[in-house]
Design an enzyme around this catalytic site. Structure first.
Site, PDB file in Angstrom:
ATOM      1  N   SER A 103     -28.255 -32.298   2.519  1.00 47.93           N
ATOM      2  CA  SER A 103     -27.459 -31.613   3.549  1.00 47.93           C
ATOM      3  C   SER A 103     -27.964 -30.234   3.924  1.00 47.93           C
ATOM      4  O   SER A 103     -27.432 -29.623   4.868  1.00 47.93           O
ATOM      5  CB  SER A 103     -26.002 -31.524   3.100  1.00 47.93           C
ATOM      6  N   ASN A 195     -20.461 -35.897   7.277  1.00 51.71           N
ATOM      7  CA  ASN A 195     -21.832 -36.038   7.742  1.00 51.71           C
ATOM      8  C   ASN A 195     -21.903 -36.545   9.176  1.00 51.71           C
ATOM      9  O   ASN A 195     -22.885 -36.293   9.885  1.00 51.71           O
ATOM     10  CB  ASN A 195     -22.586 -36.999   6.813  1.00 51.71           C
ATOM     11  N   GLY A 326     -27.546 -29.353  -0.960  1.00 53.38           N
ATOM     12  CA  GLY A 326     -27.956 -30.639  -0.425  1.00 53.38           C
ATOM     13  C   GLY A 326     -27.991 -31.692  -1.512  1.00 53.38           C
ATOM     14  O   GLY A 326     -28.604 -31.477  -2.563  1.00 53.38           O
TER      15      GLY A 326
END
Length: 373
Positions: A103, A195, A326
């Site tokens: 991410s 997301n 992430g």
């Protein structure tokens, strides 16, 4: 190579390496290295590494649990491995290794969107429907009522498509959005990390520019900053050389992975040095005009929890750092920096799970909180 679950049963015999840049004669403080070691001893991960950059120089450290050894001639530059008896642990992380950043991709995509806003090619107040007409419809979802700002700040209420796919299915952006809008939305205006928001932003970038989000990020960020280890791999399953191994939480080797499981929400491949360089440049204002950078750092829309592709964390000592984390199958990464960009830290582990959630804030505090003699 023993799987992760086997490594956890072995006595912890750690190898810790510290490389200080030639521009600094002061050894890096031991606190951050100790915190890194705990990711293996308490966090139960095969290997971890960090890179810090500040005015006095750079500091690299890595630590790994015992694994099968391989010859040092496969390990990379001279001086980057130990022990000195001609072998290195197979899970050793080298400074130049490539890895999946998950991410953290969102920081790159948000930067591109804000650059387009600065160029007046879009407005953050634009509806999703203005750029992707009719796409977000169904189950109570309506792109006419959602703005690009809501996507950037995770306040759209759109369901997260990865809740269905578990990050294991390769999808086109359209398929990811269709999975998400099959679910009713959460309350609009409330922070709900999804997301799907950034998959849609990737689609908006392409609609506005006629080029993919990856191409735009490459020409606007990666090339100008000389991030030579950073790429958007598309459908490429293998990592560029050099790289180590990556493990799922069950210990299986997942080094090869189709990045389309994440797309614009988590596709990025990069290095520790590149991430430090990117976040330092971003916070210094090298990538965005002052107005857009202020908007990126404004967490009010998400009720103090998120800006736009960035979030802040206040450490126990009162210091606030900015960055992103992430997570993607086989990899977890965290970057944090002071607002003035004078100190930046990125750490990574070669799996997607850390057993003790308190270890990450402890590591950040070890680096960023004032040190007592």
């Amino acid at each position: 190579m023993p799987p992760l679950r086997t490594l956890l049963t072995l006595p912890v015999s750690l190898v810790l390496l510290v490389l200080a840049s030639t521009t600094s004669t002061t050894p890096a403080p031991p606190a951050v290295d100790t915190a890194l070691t705990r990711l293996v001893t308490q966090g139960r991960i095969p290997a971890a590494a960090l890179l810090t950059d500040e005015g006095s120089g750079s500091h690299f450290a890595h630590v790994e649990a015992p694994t099968t050894a391989v010859p040092t001639d496969a390990a990379g530059p001279t001086g980057t491995v130990r022990p000195s008896d001609g072998i290195r642990p197979a899970d050793a992380i080298r400074p130049a290794d490539h890895f999946r950043a998950g991410s953290i991709t969102k920081s790159f995509v948000a930067t591109v969107v804000l650059q387009l806003a600065a160029e007046h090619r879009l407005s953050l107040s634009d509806s999703v429907d203005a750029h992707l007409p009719g796409l977000v419809r169904g189950s109570g979802n309506d792109g006419r009522a959602l703005t690009l700002r809501a996507l950037l700040t995770h306040t759209s209420g759109l369901a997260d498509f990865t809740a269905d796919t578990k990050g294991t299915l390769s999808l086109t952006p359209l398929q990811a959005v269709r999975i998400a809008i099959a679910h009713p939305p959460a309350e609009r205006g409330r922070f709900e990390y999804s997301n799907t928001n950034y998959v849609l932003l990737g689609m908006v970038v392409e609609q506005v520019t006629g080029r993919s989000y990856a191409t735009e990020a490459e020409r606007r960020i990666i090339t100008p900053l000389h991030l030579t280890g950073t790429s958007f791999p598309g459908a490429r399953r293998s990592l560029p050389d050099p790289h180590g191994r990556a493990y799922a939480a069950d210990g299986s080797d997942v080094t090869d992975l189709d990045p389309r499981v994440a797309g614009a929400a988590g596709e990025l491949v990069t290095t520790l040095a590149d991430l430090n360089r990117f976040y330092a440049a971003l916070l210094r204002g090298d990538l965005l005009p002052p107005r857009q950078l202020r908007e990126m750092l404004d967490t009010s829309t998400a009720h103090g929890l998120y800006g736009m592709g960035l979030y802040s964390e206040k450490l126990p000592c009162g210091t606030t750092v900015w960055g992103h984390n992430g997570r993607i199958t086989g990899s977890y990464v965290r970057t944090a920096a002071t607002l003035d960009a004078r100190r930046v830290l990125t750490f990574r582990v070669n799996t997607d799970a850390i057993a003790d959630p308190d270890l990450e804030p402890a590591l950040l505090a070890a680096e960023f909180c004032p040190r007592t003699p």
